[in-house]
Design a protein around this motif. Structure first.
Motif, PDB file in Angstrom:
ATOM      1  N   GLY C  47      43.947  33.962  35.187  1.00 10.99           N
ATOM      2  CA  GLY C  47      42.654  34.245  35.802  1.00 10.99           C
ATOM      3  C   GLY C  47      41.750  35.051  34.878  1.00 10.99           C
ATOM      4  N   MET C  48      42.315  35.478  33.738  1.00  8.75           N
ATOM      5  CA  MET C  48      41.542  36.318  32.822  1.00  8.75           C
ATOM      6  C   MET C  48      40.456  35.500  32.128  1.00  8.75           C
ATOM      7  N   ASN C  49      39.392  36.158  31.739  1.00  7.26           N
ATOM      8  CA  ASN C  49      38.326  35.488  31.001  1.00  7.26           C
ATOM      9  C   ASN C  49      37.661  36.511  30.092  1.00  7.26           C
ATOM     10  N   ASN C  50      36.505  36.157  29.555  1.00  9.68           N
ATOM     11  CA  ASN C  50      35.848  37.058  28.611  1.00  9.68           C
ATOM     12  C   ASN C  50      35.213  38.273  29.283  1.00  9.68           C
ATOM     13  N   HIS C  51      35.167  38.273  30.603  1.00  9.49           N
ATOM     14  CA  HIS C  51      34.697  39.468  31.322  1.00  9.49           C
ATOM     15  C   HIS C  51      35.880  40.384  31.630  1.00  9.49           C
ATOM     16  N   VAL C  52      36.876  39.785  32.273  1.00  8.13           N
ATOM     17  CA  VAL C  52      38.078  40.542  32.627  1.00  8.13           C
ATOM     18  C   VAL C  52      39.157  40.161  31.612  1.00  8.13           C
ATOM     19  N   ALA C  53      39.187  40.927  30.523  1.00  7.11           N
ATOM     20  CA  ALA C  53      40.086  40.584  29.432  1.00  7.11           C
ATOM     21  C   ALA C  53      41.496  41.100  29.692  1.00  7.11           C
ATOM     22  N   TRP C  54      41.584  42.152  30.469  1.00 10.26           N
ATOM     23  CA  TRP C  54      42.902  42.695  30.840  1.00 10.26           C
ATOM     24  C   TRP C  54      43.124  42.440  32.311  1.00 10.26           C
ATOM     25  N   GLY C  55      44.129  41.637  32.615  1.00 14.12           N
ATOM     26  CA  GLY C  55      44.358  41.261  34.000  1.00 14.12           C
ATOM     27  C   GLY C  55      45.602  41.874  34.586  1.00 14.12           C
ATOM     28  N   ARG C 348      23.897  32.487  30.612  1.00 16.85           N
ATOM     29  CA  ARG C 348      25.051  31.591  30.641  1.00 16.85           C
ATOM     30  C   ARG C 348      26.344  32.397  30.772  1.00 16.85           C
ATOM     31  N   PHE C 349      26.255  33.698  30.612  1.00 22.38           N
ATOM     32  CA  PHE C 349      27.476  34.493  30.506  1.00 22.38           C
ATOM     33  C   PHE C 349      27.530  35.586  31.569  1.00 22.38           C
ATOM     34  N   GLY C 350      26.963  35.295  32.736  1.00 18.99           N
ATOM     35  CA  GLY C 350      27.131  36.214  33.858  1.00 18.99           C
ATOM     36  C   GLY C 350      26.611  37.614  33.630  1.00 18.99           C
ATOM     37  N   ASP C 351      25.480  37.767  32.942  1.00 15.47           N
ATOM     38  CA  ASP C 351      24.944  39.106  32.745  1.00 15.47           C
ATOM     39  C   ASP C 351      24.401  39.678  34.049  1.00 15.47           C
ATOM     40  N   GLY C 352      24.116  38.778  35.003  1.00 14.88           N
ATOM     41  CA  GLY C 352      23.645  39.253  36.296  1.00 14.88           C
ATOM     42  C   GLY C 352      24.768  39.376  37.307  1.00 14.88           C
ATOM     43  N   GLY C 353      25.959  38.972  36.920  1.00 22.50           N
ATOM     44  CA  GLY C 353      27.099  38.987  37.831  1.00 22.50           C
ATOM     45  C   GLY C 353      27.922  37.731  37.641  1.00 22.50           C
ATOM     46  N   PHE C 354      29.209  37.820  37.964  1.00 20.83           N
ATOM     47  CA  PHE C 354      30.090  36.678  37.750  1.00 20.83           C
ATOM     48  C   PHE C 354      31.180  36.690  38.802  1.00 20.83           C
ATOM     49  N   PRO C 355      31.875  35.545  38.974  1.00 19.62           N
ATOM     50  CA  PRO C 355      32.894  35.480  40.012  1.00 19.62           C
ATOM     51  C   PRO C 355      33.984  36.513  39.773  1.00 19.62           C
ATOM     52  N   ALA C 356      34.511  37.078  40.853  1.00 21.90           N
ATOM     53  CA  ALA C 356      35.533  38.118  40.726  1.00 21.90           C
ATOM     54  C   ALA C 356      36.819  37.529  40.167  1.00 21.90           C
ATOM     55  N   TYR C 357      37.555  38.403  39.498  1.00 25.34           N
ATOM     56  CA  TYR C 357      38.837  38.009  38.897  1.00 25.34           C
ATOM     57  C   TYR C 357      39.882  37.731  39.968  1.00 25.34           C
ATOM     58  N   VAL C 358      40.556  36.605  39.831  1.00 22.52           N
ATOM     59  CA  VAL C 358      41.673  36.294  40.725  1.00 22.52           C
ATOM     60  C   VAL C 358      42.889  36.018  39.852  1.00 22.52           C
ATOM     61  N   PRO C 359      43.940  36.849  39.985  1.00 25.46           N
ATOM     62  CA  PRO C 359      45.113  36.641  39.132  1.00 25.46           C
ATOM     63  C   PRO C 359      45.807  35.317  39.437  1.00 25.46           C
ATOM     64  N   SER C 360      46.358  34.711  38.386  1.00 24.27           N
ATOM     65  CA  SER C 360      47.035  33.431  38.554  1.00 24.27           C
ATOM     66  C   SER C 360      48.527  33.650  38.769  1.00 24.27           C
ATOM     67  N   VAL C 361      49.209  32.585  39.128  1.00 28.16           N
ATOM     68  CA  VAL C 361      50.650  32.669  39.381  1.00 28.16           C
ATOM     69  C   VAL C 361      51.400  33.052  38.108  1.00 28.16           C
ATOM     70  N   TRP C 362      50.871  32.659  36.942  1.00 27.00           N
ATOM     71  CA  TRP C 362      51.530  32.968  35.670  1.00 27.00           C
ATOM     72  C   TRP C 362      51.530  34.471  35.418  1.00 27.00           C
TER      73      TRP C 362
END
Lengths: 278, 145, 400
Positions: C47-55, C348-362
């Motif tokens: 679920g990690m991405n360039n916003h939430v780099a540490w999950g 294009r990169f959620g500077d106004g906000g982005f979907p919340a982080y959802v951890p994956s099964v992995w």
């Protein structure tokens, strides 16, 4: 580079010049051995094994390529930077982004949050005046870069000429720099990459960001970064690249003239990317 | 018990001897372009990794891109092409890097990031055009000496 | 209470003991598979991405490391502060601390982009980075634990135990402060933030560690009679009450400072961070602070409620991990403000906000695998070495 050391082969037969690519490569090698010879003579900071290797090879070939000219490379005499004129940048135009992607062979998968974001366009509206503007944001190449401070292996570093880079040879992909960057300029490569360009090595599990097109800077031909070229090609010319340390450079003059600002100047990072009309 | 272990060790030792005597003289490495490499083959075999690492540091940290042991130049010379003339990844099975590296069981940590084939040079290619034309125009900066 | 404790290897023959071992193994294997998948496919499957780099893996890793430091408090109390009541669990505490630390470090490494380059972290250093210091603090604590245990077990060195115990105490306070500073030292945060974060982590580690020690001692006693008596559990309870109170105070102060600093662009962590973190904030305050506080207070008056103590410990552990989730994920889960006084119309990169982080099964797999790994190593070590206090007729507890 070619003028750094006398080419020991260039005085040979003319048909040698027109020979195969391998010979060209060999010629370049001999030239560079000259360079290495110089560096060995001037007792530079090359690690033992390689400097030994270099001088050994030079001795083998009997090159007397020692030259008075120093080995070039990045120098702290310059500090490269960008000046972005927001009045010339138009909303909806992403020429700079596309130019960057083409230059570095960055593919777009469609997921904006995991794709590489070396440079992004942001449209803004002023809360007081209602005035709108558009501008690109990329790595701001801070003088006191937080990403450099936090990197455990020193992979995130600032070159002598002020360009902040990731040394992918030593990046372990811990992503602490991404947390530290106040501009969100760093991207992590989430997927395996296979079709890299030789000028822009990048691969899964490491962090990357705008390099200010160092390969163009190092080319020595005074090339502009790809974003600036793309912007000019699109007839905006909103991005100016140049030496911030030179008070007579176009960029330095414009910064003084237009009172260009830094993004989040309150963080006191002394960024190398400046904006006018902000 | 100890005798069994000794016997197994003896067998193992013998099998290594047998393998080393059994004709196989190392991998057959594809020939590169041109007559000679940038340095003696023996030297390159022993030192290419150090040279590449050093060149990598030179390039990334000191901006010296024209070093003699450039990864792109290695790929240029040693890459092979398939029947259609398409370059084959230099780290693909049976190609220059992997024949030896597989033989000595050493993994290569280069081509997850570095291009394993030379850059495409079709004249129609968009980015090449862009890059070349830019290079030709040589947008020189006013302040440069 | 008998001050000389005899230690034995822990070899119970219960079905539930073997079931737990089996469960640990299965979780470890699936964790290994998850880590392998993350390595092969890249972090794109998480679920990690360039916003939430540490999950989530970082939550587990930091949680385990911080717990390890807190678990060691049992040994500190026994050998540095000279509290006789903790003597029986001194060795146990060191072993549990080192195995928990090892589990946490494993998760941390497996979540790296290039875990294969782990050695690089020991050959290339940037001593300006708090992260570098932490690498040495973690491995150093592991080393200290080994020496600590050795001196406890070797009669000749018994007198040096106080010294090494003191070193361990100082070391782990620095370690937990350093871990907190990883999150407090980021640009855009202020000095108070850093100092508070460091102290918050120290207290959190004590709460987590005590809870883990309580649970493990009760579980071991359930499997095989050990010399863990009512007095010890009472002592644990008193300690936990104190730690929970301090954690509560720090949480309130931290929250207030963040709310105050909101005016200066810094976003409060305990509110408005979106997604799971908001919910977690509420759950943390309830199950991580208030309810365990109530239970420990009750047990202070009427000791001996074994199930209440278990419940309180489990809740403290869960709450602590939720707090870590809030601190680690919450701080990344919001857009950074680049242009104060301006509204982001498009990015294009959620500077106004982005979907919340959802951890994956992995990520769950790797994290839980790390917990299982910790416990497995612990069970293995206490099976091999004489680390568990032997039950003595005079001190057989009335707890179970």
């Amino acid at each position: 580079m070619s003028d750094l050391a006398p080419d020991p082969v260039s005085c040979m037969d003319a048909d040698f010049e027109h020979n195969t690519k391998a010979n060209a490569a060999r010629r370049r090698f001999l030239q560079r051995i000259g360079v290495m010879g110089v560096s060995a003579l001037t007792a530079s900071s090359l690690p033992m094994n390689v400097s030994r290797g270099g001088s050994l090879l030079a001795a083998d070939i009997g090159s007397s390529a020692a030259s008075d000219e120093p080995v070039s490379g990045v120098s702290s005499e310059r500090r490269w930077g960008l000046l972005i004129d927001t009045s010339k940048c138009s909303a909806g135009c992403d020429a700079c982004v596309r130019g960057c992607h083409e230059e570095h062979g960055i593919g777009v998968s469609g997921n904006d949050h995991t794709d590489a974001q070396w440079i992004r366009k942001i449209d803004l509206e002023d809360n007081d005046s209602g005035e709108t503007m558009s501008l690109p944001v990329m790595c701001q190449h801070c003088e006191t870069a937080p990403c450099v401070d936090v990197c455990p292996t020193g992979a995130s570093f600032k070159r002598a000429d002020g360009v902040v880079l990731v040394n992918k040879h030593t990046c372990i992909g811990c992503r602490y720099c991404m947390l530290a960057c106040p501009y969100k300029a760093r991207s992590y490569i989430h997927e395996p990459v296979t079709d890299q360009l030789s000028r822009a090595p990048r691969g899964k599990g490491t962090v990357e960001s705008c390099t200010l097109c160092v390969h163009r800077i190092d080319d020595g031909q005074n090339l502009q970064p790809a974003c600036a070229v793309a912007c000019r090609k699109d007839a905006h010319s909103a991005i100016v690249f140049g030496d911030l340390n030179n008070p007579d450079s176009e960029i330095s003059k414009s910064i003084r003239e237009h009172d260009a600002k830094q993004v989040r100047a309150d963080l006191q990072l002394n960024t190398a990317v400046r904006y006018t009309g902000l | 018990m100890t005798n069994t272990i000794k016997f197994v060790l003896l067998l193992l030792g013998l099998s290594f001897t047998w393998v080393s005597l059994s004709g196989e003289r190392g991998p057959v490495i594809p020939q590169g372009k041109g007559e000679v490499c940038v340095a003696d083959t023996d030297f390159m075999r022993r030192n290419h990794m150090d040279l590449l690492v050093h060149q990598g540091d030179d390039t990334v940290i000191r901006g010296l891109r024209e070093g003699p042991f450039s990864m792109a130049d290695c790929v240029d010379c040693h890459v092979r092409h398939d029947d259609q003339g398409k370059p084959i990844r230099i780290d693909a099975e049976g190609e220059f890097c992997s024949t030896c590296h597989e033989y000595v069981a050493v993994s290569i940590d280069c081509f997850t990031c570095h291009a394993a084939v030379p850059d495409a040079k079709e004249p129609g290619s968009a980015h090449n055009n862009d890059h070349e034309s830019d290079k030709n125009h040589r947008h020189r900066l006013a302040e440069q000496p | 209470m008998n001050s000389t404790v005899r230690y034995i290897a822990f070899k119970p023959r219960n079905v539930s003991y073997y079931c737990v071992i089996l469960l640990c193994l299965l979780t470890m294997i699936s964790g290994g598979y998850c880590a392998y998948m993350m390595e092969v496919s890249g972090h794109i499957i998480t679920g990690m991405n360039n916003h939430v780099a540490w999950g989530l893996p970082h939550v587990f890793a930091v949680g385990l490391i911080v717990t390890a430091s807190g678990v060691l408090n049992g040994a500190t109390c026994a050998s540095v502060l000279g509290m006789e009541v903790y003597k029986p669990v001194a060795r146990l505490s060191v072993v549990l601390a080192s195995s928990t630390l090892l589990g946490g470090l494993t998760v941390l490494v497996l979540d790296l982009g290039r875990p294969d380059r782990l050695l690089l972290a020991f050959t290339h250093h940037n001593f300006g980075s708090i992260f570098t210091w932490n690498i040495f603090l973690y491995t150093g604590l592991l080393l200290i634990c080994v020496v600590y245990l050795w001196m406890m077990m070797e009669k000749r060195f018994n007198r040096q135990v106080t010294t090494i115990g003191l070193a361990a105490l100082v070391w782990r306070i620095v370690l937990t402060s350093g871990t907190g500073a990883i999150f407090g030292l980021l640009t855009g945060k202020n000095i108070i933030d850093t100092a508070l974060m460091a102290m918050l982590f120290v207290v959190l580690s004590l709460v987590l560690g005590t809870a883990a020690l309580v649970l493990v001692t009760i579980l071991l006693k359930h499997w095989q009679s050990t010399q863990v008596d009512d007095e010890l559990q009472k002592a644990f309870n008193r300690m936990q009450l104190l730690f929970l109170l301090v954690l509560g105070i720090f949480s309130i102060v931290y929250h207030l400072i963040n709310v105050y600093a909101r005016q200066d662009l810094y976003v409060p962590l305990f509110t408005l961070t979106g997604g799971l973190t908001t919910m977690f904030s509420v759950v943390y305050v309830l199950t991580g602070l208030l309810v365990p506080l109530g239970i420990t207070l009750y047990l202070l008056k009427k000791p001996g409620g074994i199930y209440k103590q278990i419940a309180s410990s489990i809740m403290s552990l869960t709450g602590g991990f939720l707090l870590l989730y809030i601190v680690i994920i919450g701080s990344q889960n919001q857009a950074k403000i680049l242009f104060p006084g301006k509204t982001v119309l498009a990015s294009r990169f959620g500077d106004g906000g982005f979907p919340a982080y959802v951890p994956s099964v992995w990520e769950w797999g790797v994290g839980l695998g790390g917990v299982a790994f910790s416990f497995f190593i612990f069970l293995l070590l206490i099976r091999v070495f004489a680390l568990i206090p032997e039950s003595q007729p005079s001190t057989v507890s009335k707890l179970i």
